[in-house]
Motif scaffolding. Structure first.
Motif, mmCIF file in Angstrom:
data_model
loop_
_atom_site.group_PDB
_atom_site.id
_atom_site.type_symbol
_atom_site.label_atom_id
_atom_site.label_comp_id
_atom_site.label_asym_id
_atom_site.label_seq_id
_atom_site.Cartn_x
_atom_site.Cartn_y
_atom_site.Cartn_z
ATOM 1 N N ALA A 196 0.827 -1.205 0.000
ATOM 2 C CA ALA A 196 0.000 0.000 0.000
ATOM 3 C C ALA A 196 0.862 1.255 0.000
ATOM 4 C CB ALA A 196 -0.930 -0.009 1.207
ATOM 5 N N ILE A 197 1.955 1.226 0.741
ATOM 6 C CA ILE A 197 2.866 2.378 0.778
ATOM 7 C C ILE A 197 3.497 2.613 -0.591
ATOM 8 C CG2 ILE A 197 5.059 3.198 1.726
ATOM 9 C CD1 ILE A 197 4.282 1.872 4.368
ATOM 10 N N VAL A 198 3.898 1.539 -1.263
ATOM 11 C CA VAL A 198 4.514 1.673 -2.586
ATOM 12 C C VAL A 198 3.514 2.254 -3.586
ATOM 13 C CG1 VAL A 198 5.595 0.437 -4.498
ATOM 14 C CG2 VAL A 198 6.146 -0.200 -2.152
ATOM 15 N N VAL A 199 2.261 1.812 -3.518
ATOM 16 C CA VAL A 199 1.224 2.351 -4.406
ATOM 17 C C VAL A 199 1.032 3.852 -4.144
ATOM 18 C CG1 VAL A 199 -1.221 2.291 -4.999
ATOM 19 C CG2 VAL A 199 0.023 0.160 -4.657
ATOM 20 N N ALA A 200 0.974 4.235 -2.880
ATOM 21 C CA ALA A 200 0.793 5.649 -2.542
ATOM 22 C C ALA A 200 1.974 6.491 -3.033
ATOM 23 C CB ALA A 200 0.629 5.801 -1.028
ATOM 24 N N LEU A 201 3.183 5.981 -2.852
ATOM 25 C CA LEU A 201 4.365 6.716 -3.320
ATOM 26 C C LEU A 201 4.380 6.806 -4.837
ATOM 27 C CD1 LEU A 201 7.123 5.286 -0.927
ATOM 28 C CD2 LEU A 201 6.004 7.524 -0.820
ATOM 29 N N LEU A 202 3.949 5.739 -5.507
ATOM 30 C CA LEU A 202 3.886 5.765 -6.969
ATOM 31 C C LEU A 202 2.899 6.823 -7.440
ATOM 32 C CD1 LEU A 202 4.506 4.600 -9.771
ATOM 33 C CD2 LEU A 202 2.698 2.917 -9.375
ATOM 34 N N ALA A 203 1.729 6.879 -6.811
ATOM 35 C CA ALA A 203 0.722 7.871 -7.198
ATOM 36 C C ALA A 203 1.240 9.295 -6.978
ATOM 37 C CB ALA A 203 -0.558 7.647 -6.404
ATOM 38 N N LEU A 204 1.891 9.529 -5.845
ATOM 39 C CA LEU A 204 2.437 10.861 -5.570
ATOM 40 C C LEU A 204 3.539 11.225 -6.563
ATOM 41 C CD1 LEU A 204 2.620 10.758 -1.654
ATOM 42 C CD2 LEU A 204 1.034 12.092 -3.066
ATOM 43 N N GLY A 205 4.386 10.255 -6.880
ATOM 44 C CA GLY A 205 5.476 10.515 -7.822
ATOM 45 C C GLY A 205 4.968 10.832 -9.217
ATOM 46 N N VAL A 206 4.004 10.047 -9.695
ATOM 47 C CA VAL A 206 3.443 10.283 -11.028
ATOM 48 C C VAL A 206 2.729 11.623 -11.079
ATOM 49 C CG1 VAL A 206 1.729 9.473 -12.695
ATOM 50 C CG2 VAL A 206 3.269 7.843 -11.599
ATOM 51 N N ASP A 207 1.971 11.953 -10.033
ATOM 52 C CA ASP A 207 1.255 13.226 -10.015
ATOM 53 C C ASP A 207 2.229 14.393 -9.997
ATOM 54 O OD1 ASP A 207 -1.321 14.655 -9.831
ATOM 55 O OD2 ASP A 207 -0.554 15.296 -7.871
ATOM 56 N N THR A 208 3.346 14.255 -9.304
ATOM 57 C CA THR A 208 4.358 15.312 -9.280
ATOM 58 C C THR A 208 4.952 15.531 -10.665
ATOM 59 O OG1 THR A 208 4.920 14.809 -6.969
ATOM 60 C CG2 THR A 208 6.540 16.031 -8.260
ATOM 61 N N VAL A 209 5.219 14.438 -11.379
ATOM 62 C CA VAL A 209 5.758 14.543 -12.738
ATOM 63 C C VAL A 209 4.751 15.214 -13.664
ATOM 64 C CG1 VAL A 209 6.525 13.223 -14.743
ATOM 65 C CG2 VAL A 209 7.309 12.578 -12.467
ATOM 66 N N LEU A 210 3.488 14.806 -13.568
ATOM 67 C CA LEU A 210 2.458 15.407 -14.414
ATOM 68 C C LEU A 210 2.237 16.877 -14.076
ATOM 69 C CD1 LEU A 210 -0.182 12.527 -14.547
ATOM 70 C CD2 LEU A 210 1.470 13.185 -16.309
ATOM 71 N N ALA A 211 2.321 17.220 -12.795
ATOM 72 C CA ALA A 211 2.177 18.623 -12.399
ATOM 73 C C ALA A 211 3.314 19.469 -12.977
ATOM 74 C CB ALA A 211 2.139 18.744 -10.882
ATOM 75 N N ALA A 212 4.534 18.927 -12.953
ATOM 76 C CA ALA A 212 5.669 19.644 -13.530
ATOM 77 C C ALA A 212 5.503 19.794 -15.040
ATOM 78 C CB ALA A 212 6.969 18.903 -13.202
ATOM 79 N N LEU A 213 4.997 18.737 -15.697
ATOM 80 C CA LEU A 213 4.750 18.809 -17.136
ATOM 81 C C LEU A 213 3.687 19.849 -17.451
ATOM 82 C CD1 LEU A 213 5.157 17.665 -19.997
ATOM 83 C CD2 LEU A 213 3.418 15.953 -19.471
ATOM 84 N N GLN A 214 2.639 19.898 -16.638
ATOM 85 C CA GLN A 214 1.579 20.880 -16.846
ATOM 86 C C GLN A 214 2.117 22.298 -16.690
ATOM 87 O OE1 GLN A 214 -1.954 20.163 -14.564
ATOM 88 N NE2 GLN A 214 -2.833 22.165 -14.937
ATOM 89 N N ALA A 215 2.939 22.511 -15.689
ATOM 90 C CA ALA A 215 3.514 23.846 -15.480
ATOM 91 C C ALA A 215 4.432 24.249 -16.627
ATOM 92 C CB ALA A 215 4.284 23.869 -14.161
ATOM 93 N N ALA A 216 5.057 23.249 -17.282
ATOM 94 C CA ALA A 216 5.989 23.554 -18.359
ATOM 95 C C ALA A 216 5.291 23.872 -19.675
ATOM 96 C CB ALA A 216 6.948 22.369 -18.562
#
Length: 257
Positions: A196-216
């Motif tokens: 469950a922790i790995v899934v949560a970290l994966l979701a946070l990591g992917v969302d961070t990447v997408l947020a950075a892409l959106q800002a760019a």
């Protein structure tokens, strides 16, 4: 329990082999990426067309109603109907991908539709006045203005897919959900918690990447960003005071002028 979970996450044996964290993580990313790509190819063009023409708005409402469907129930229903018609590993993968695509379409469709429908009519009128065709108006005016909502829909759909792919392991799909299903079956609760922790970290990591892409890719004018030099001048082109004249030392200069 916390110590056991940490030991499992940091153990080299937990990351090795086809049942290790590394392999399961790549599987989870693969399923999620395939799902989002298929759903985007279906939902985004349709949403752009609906928003541009104003036709077929009922499809957005119908797609949003799918959010009320229980994910696990839909997963079992499709697996029982479609699974026997397939062979090998595809009997587990295809039904799960179909369900994930169905669940990912609503936020993608809504984001594309709302983004285009919310474009300022004056921008469309100006584009038409310049002689642009309907296709040019859509691609060169409406889509750039709709990017913030479109990408928000992509982020929402991606996070939903990552979460739902976890419970898809209940029908023998691979990925990180296997740690939860197998851990529960074997009574290894440290494995369940670690998964469950790995899934949560994966979701946070992917969302961070997408947020950075959106800002760019999104224009600062659309995202609400402002220049750090805004408001630094003390007079406008017409010689009138600006808000920056309230800064210390500026009022006196303006008064003398």
């Amino acid at each position: 329990m916390i110590t056991q979970v940490w030991q499992w996450l940091t153990s080299a044996s937990s990351w090795e082999g086809s049942a290790g964290i590394g392999h399961r993580l790549l599987q989870h990313l693969e399923y999620s990426a395939i799902t989002v790509l298929i759903a985007s190819a279906l939902a985004i063009p349709l949403g752009l067309w609906i928003g541009h023409t104003g036709r077929g708005r009922w499809m957005v409402t119908a797609a949003n109603s799918l959010r009320a469907v229980p994910s696990l129930g839909l997963l079992f229903a499709v697996a029982l109907w479609l699974g026997p018609k397939l062979h090998g590993n595809s009997a587990y993968v295809v039904p799960s991908i179909v369900v994930l695509v169905v669940l990912a379409i609503p936020p993608l469709l809504a984001g594309a539709y709302a983004g285009v429908a919310g474009v300022d009519p004056a921008a469309r009128d100006a584009a038409h006045g310049m002689g642009m065709t309907e296709g040019q108006v859509l691609l060169q005016v409406e889509v750039p203005c709709a990017l913030p909502l479109m990408l928000s829909g992509v982020r929402s759909a991606t996070l939903q897919v990552i979460a739902t792919a976890t419970i898809a392991s209940a029908v023998s799909l691979g990925g990180l959900g296997r740690f939860l299903i197998d851990g529960l079956a074997l009574g290894e609760y440290n494995v369940m918690a670690g998964g469950a922790i790995v899934v949560a970290l994966l979701a946070l990591g992917v969302d961070t990447v997408l947020a950075a892409l959106q800002a760019a890719v999104v224009s600062p004018g659309l995202s609400g960003g402002t220049s750090r030099f805004r408001g630094r001048r003390t007079r406008t082109d017409r010689g009138q005071p600006t808000a920056s004249e309230n800064e210390p030392g500026v009022v006196g200069v303006v008064a003398k002028g």
